[in-house]
Design a protein around this motif. Sequence first.
Motif, mmCIF file in Angstrom:
data_model
loop_
_atom_site.group_PDB
_atom_site.id
_atom_site.type_symbol
_atom_site.label_atom_id
_atom_site.label_comp_id
_atom_site.label_asym_id
_atom_site.label_seq_id
_atom_site.Cartn_x
_atom_site.Cartn_y
_atom_site.Cartn_z
ATOM 1 N N VAL A 148 41.678 -18.829 83.087
ATOM 2 C CA VAL A 148 42.251 -18.386 82.032
ATOM 3 C C VAL A 148 42.738 -17.087 82.718
ATOM 4 O O VAL A 148 42.054 -15.979 82.752
ATOM 5 C CB VAL A 148 41.664 -18.197 80.673
ATOM 6 C CG1 VAL A 148 42.783 -17.420 79.752
ATOM 7 C CG2 VAL A 148 41.190 -19.702 80.191
ATOM 8 N N THR A 149 44.051 -16.916 83.052
ATOM 9 C CA THR A 149 44.201 -15.602 83.662
ATOM 10 C C THR A 149 45.168 -14.730 82.821
ATOM 11 O O THR A 149 45.259 -13.561 83.084
ATOM 12 C CB THR A 149 45.412 -15.793 84.832
ATOM 13 O OG1 THR A 149 46.369 -16.755 84.696
ATOM 14 C CG2 THR A 149 44.423 -16.729 85.935
ATOM 15 N N PRO A 156 30.230 -13.663 75.447
ATOM 16 C CA PRO A 156 30.033 -14.082 74.137
ATOM 17 C C PRO A 156 28.684 -14.427 73.697
ATOM 18 O O PRO A 156 28.103 -15.130 74.402
ATOM 19 C CB PRO A 156 30.958 -15.084 74.031
ATOM 20 C CG PRO A 156 31.965 -15.281 75.264
ATOM 21 C CD PRO A 156 30.963 -14.628 76.304
ATOM 22 N N VAL A 177 37.960 -8.011 73.737
ATOM 23 C CA VAL A 177 37.490 -8.959 73.043
ATOM 24 C C VAL A 177 38.016 -10.379 73.166
ATOM 25 O O VAL A 177 38.035 -11.272 72.331
ATOM 26 C CB VAL A 177 37.940 -8.548 71.439
ATOM 27 C CG1 VAL A 177 37.147 -7.276 71.011
ATOM 28 C CG2 VAL A 177 39.650 -8.321 71.413
ATOM 29 N N PHE A 178 38.499 -10.445 74.587
ATOM 30 C CA PHE A 178 39.040 -12.004 74.872
ATOM 31 C C PHE A 178 37.740 -12.702 75.403
ATOM 32 O O PHE A 178 37.314 -13.711 74.984
ATOM 33 C CB PHE A 178 40.248 -11.758 75.723
ATOM 34 C CG PHE A 178 40.750 -13.065 76.215
ATOM 35 C CD1 PHE A 178 41.626 -13.464 75.259
ATOM 36 C CD2 PHE A 178 40.681 -13.887 77.185
ATOM 37 C CE1 PHE A 178 42.393 -14.914 75.352
ATOM 38 C CE2 PHE A 178 41.201 -14.836 77.462
ATOM 39 C CZ PHE A 178 42.166 -15.414 76.511
ATOM 40 N N TYR A 179 37.068 -12.265 76.443
ATOM 41 C CA TYR A 179 36.026 -12.786 76.997
ATOM 42 C C TYR A 179 34.606 -12.092 76.341
ATOM 43 O O TYR A 179 33.392 -12.380 76.941
ATOM 44 C CB TYR A 179 36.002 -12.806 78.536
ATOM 45 C CG TYR A 179 36.582 -13.826 78.907
ATOM 46 C CD1 TYR A 179 36.203 -15.407 78.582
ATOM 47 C CD2 TYR A 179 37.698 -13.989 79.834
ATOM 48 C CE1 TYR A 179 36.578 -16.389 79.036
ATOM 49 C CE2 TYR A 179 38.260 -15.150 80.180
ATOM 50 C CZ TYR A 179 37.885 -16.312 79.762
ATOM 51 O OH TYR A 179 38.486 -17.386 80.113
ATOM 52 N N GLN A 180 34.646 -11.250 75.365
ATOM 53 C CA GLN A 180 33.561 -10.364 74.917
ATOM 54 C C GLN A 180 32.622 -9.802 76.157
ATOM 55 O O GLN A 180 31.619 -10.491 76.341
ATOM 56 C CB GLN A 180 32.861 -11.699 73.939
ATOM 57 C CG GLN A 180 33.475 -12.198 73.186
ATOM 58 C CD GLN A 180 34.420 -11.404 72.162
ATOM 59 O OE1 GLN A 180 34.577 -10.448 71.947
ATOM 60 N NE2 GLN A 180 35.175 -12.447 71.408
ATOM 61 N N GLY A 188 39.911 -12.960 84.904
ATOM 62 C CA GLY A 188 40.365 -13.326 83.652
ATOM 63 C C GLY A 188 40.803 -12.608 82.694
ATOM 64 O O GLY A 188 40.839 -11.554 82.649
ATOM 65 N N ALA A 189 41.680 -13.254 81.827
ATOM 66 C CA ALA A 189 42.540 -12.492 80.780
ATOM 67 C C ALA A 189 41.541 -11.463 79.887
ATOM 68 O O ALA A 189 40.178 -11.739 79.914
ATOM 69 C CB ALA A 189 42.995 -13.258 79.847
ATOM 70 N N PHE A 190 42.273 -10.437 79.347
ATOM 71 C CA PHE A 190 41.222 -9.618 78.593
ATOM 72 C C PHE A 190 42.368 -8.858 77.568
ATOM 73 O O PHE A 190 43.376 -8.808 77.824
ATOM 74 C CB PHE A 190 40.812 -8.486 79.612
ATOM 75 C CG PHE A 190 41.831 -7.624 80.026
ATOM 76 C CD1 PHE A 190 42.430 -7.990 81.237
ATOM 77 C CD2 PHE A 190 41.967 -6.152 79.637
ATOM 78 C CE1 PHE A 190 43.564 -6.939 81.887
ATOM 79 C CE2 PHE A 190 42.899 -5.413 80.286
ATOM 80 C CZ PHE A 190 43.660 -5.799 81.332
#
Lengths: 326, 419
Positions: free
Chosen positions: B194-195, A195, A174-177, A154-156
């Motif tokens: 969410v990639t 989160p 701090v995107f997916y905490q 997943g994005a970060f």
Amino acid sequence: MNIQTLLNIILIIFIVVAGYFGYYFLHKSAPDFVSAAAPVNVSVPPHFLFNFGDRPNQPGSLNKPLAVDVDDRGNVYVADTGNSEIKVFNSGGKFLYKLGKGGKAPALQGSAGIAVWQDRVYVTDGNNFRVLEYSTGGNFVKTFVDKNLGKKVGAFVPVGVAVGQKGDVYISDVFYQRVLVFDQDGKFKFQFGSPGSTPGKFQYANDLTVDKNGNVYVSDSNNSRVEVFDPKGKFLYMLGTSGGAKADMALPRGIDTDKNGRIFVVDTFQHKVQVFDGKDRGKLLYTFGEKGTDNGQFDYPNGMAVKGNRFFVTDRENNRISVFSY
Amino acid sequence: MRKILIGTLFGVLLVIVLSAPAFAALPTRVQVNVNDPSPPNASVTFQFSAAPTAGTGSGFSLEYTGDGGAAWIAATPDAGNIAPNYKFTATMVDFKLYYVRIKDNLADGYKYVDVMPPNNHGHANFSDNTDMCKGCHITHNATQAKLLKGTDTKSLCYTCHSTNTTTGSRYDVQQGRVLLGNATLDPATLKYTVTTATWGKTLGGPFGTEATPRLPDQNLWGVGTTVTSRHDIEGTVSLIPGSTKGTPTVGSLNGSYAGNTMTCISCHNGHDNDGNYRILKSKVWSTDTAVTVKAFPKTGAAGETANYVAGFSVYCALCHDKFDVIAGSGRGTQSVYRHAVDVPLTNYYYTGGTLTTSLPLETGDPGYASPQVTCISCHYAHGTVVTGTNPTYEPNGTNNSTMLKRLPNMQVCEDCHKK
């Protein structure tokens, strides 16, 4: 023996001697503070030594510096965030060079995290969703983690970076905490956190550090606390307002530990550094710094590095690094 | 006997009171819990306590939209929904902005809340998570009134919302950008992942750096690296363009801060108590009549876009009241002619047919017959990077400014009045 052979021998001797002294200069001439340890039973804060980076219009001028780390020679690496550069200074605060020499390094867009380990320098480039690796000599080595990792986990958005004793790299996201953990080749190993505000969760985790036992200390900024995890990411305890150790913590960001297990936490909103005893689950020992522009004062400090008995703080709004010592 | 009569009368009154239809009562506070914040989707529950209007089919409904209000999806109430406690659950895509509306089924009006999983809204709906208080307040060591952290309002807000410190929020108002996530759908599992994360433009535009309003070399606005005009937060207000309100003083504004300093809380309420779009306050001046500002933003590929619904010109006019001309471009009671706002696009000063525009218009609540021009049709709320200045109306008609316009020079004119 003809003259040519004699000259060759002299040349070889000269090269060996020069190499020895060069090696000594680079690796053996580290300032004393690097190997020194702060006194064990200290209940008073360190004293102010000097600032650097705050003289305007100089090659080493800083603009909103956020992060700092120090290598084994005592050189200081500063995330000069407002200028989107990483600047390197010697232990006395003299500007040496910028990371990314040679023009081949990708452009940074700000940076909030920096960690030096052996001859490597890891830099978070959160605005570009990647972590870059440089050599301590200043050359760009490679993109350590790029945004393609998002296809797997997943994005970060990386912010803080720290390295464990065995070279594992811990990065706050701090995107997916969460905290993402990689081996020293950049291979993803595991992650922990999510989160939230209950123990073990994060709201905008910021800087982090790993102590000599492998425990991971994470500034859980928007929850006003520091969370402590074991090397595998299992939650252990907290420091801060709602933590196991009571401390009036507002916005913890920069964090580091010393050889005695003390935990140094920069509280950005309170313009000071809070120091905890890591052996007693975070008993608050003392604080230093207050809001201001004088020596020893801070204006929104952000980053923290401990090397031996010397302490480096990025003083964001004063555009400088403040150095303290015992 | 007398006691029996009084007791009977009291009992009858009590029965009447208890059986009378209650007034419509939308919930004042809605708890929003992101239960499963791990990718790809989030399970979000909405809980509230309220008394609906009594009658056939009574109760509350909850709907949500992720496309700016074009479609509202009904959420199914949880099995444990027992009045007066209500609970709904919805599955939402991470990093997509949703607006939720709650309706008393027998009364007009909605209660709105917004949510963007997986994180909690830092300024609202925090009754489920009182730890959120600590984000801005500190109990025993505060540096501002109201137990606030920081040393002034902007420094407090900018610690999370500026370019160098977006480590604390998705919104960087200094550079005018918001952190978005691009989700992709797996056709096999029908789940989103969410990639990639991206930066998109914010709706208000950038403020730029403090001293000289600039943007970093890499920025989304493209036109240049300089913010050419802006609402100058932490700037001293000596003259408000187009205003009869005079210079603010302590006590004349709706808030406890220095009277003649414009700052974030001049327009925004950190607690979202007013329920307006983008946590806008309902009153800027103490004597204002409360204004409702409604819009439904949505996440787009290049940033956020919004369906502007109602209240914008009225809100801007709380300060810039002289510009609130609502008919034609006539001078009305004023001594000068001004472009009208809150008017539909018609064929004013254009002989080629009905006007069209790429600029945002207000859609109305209830919907206008034709979308209407509002202040933010031509102006950003925070700042602009466009070039091409014009003399400003005040103070003397000689100061040049881009006046927060959306397009360079006078292109906002041409965008509607195509000559």
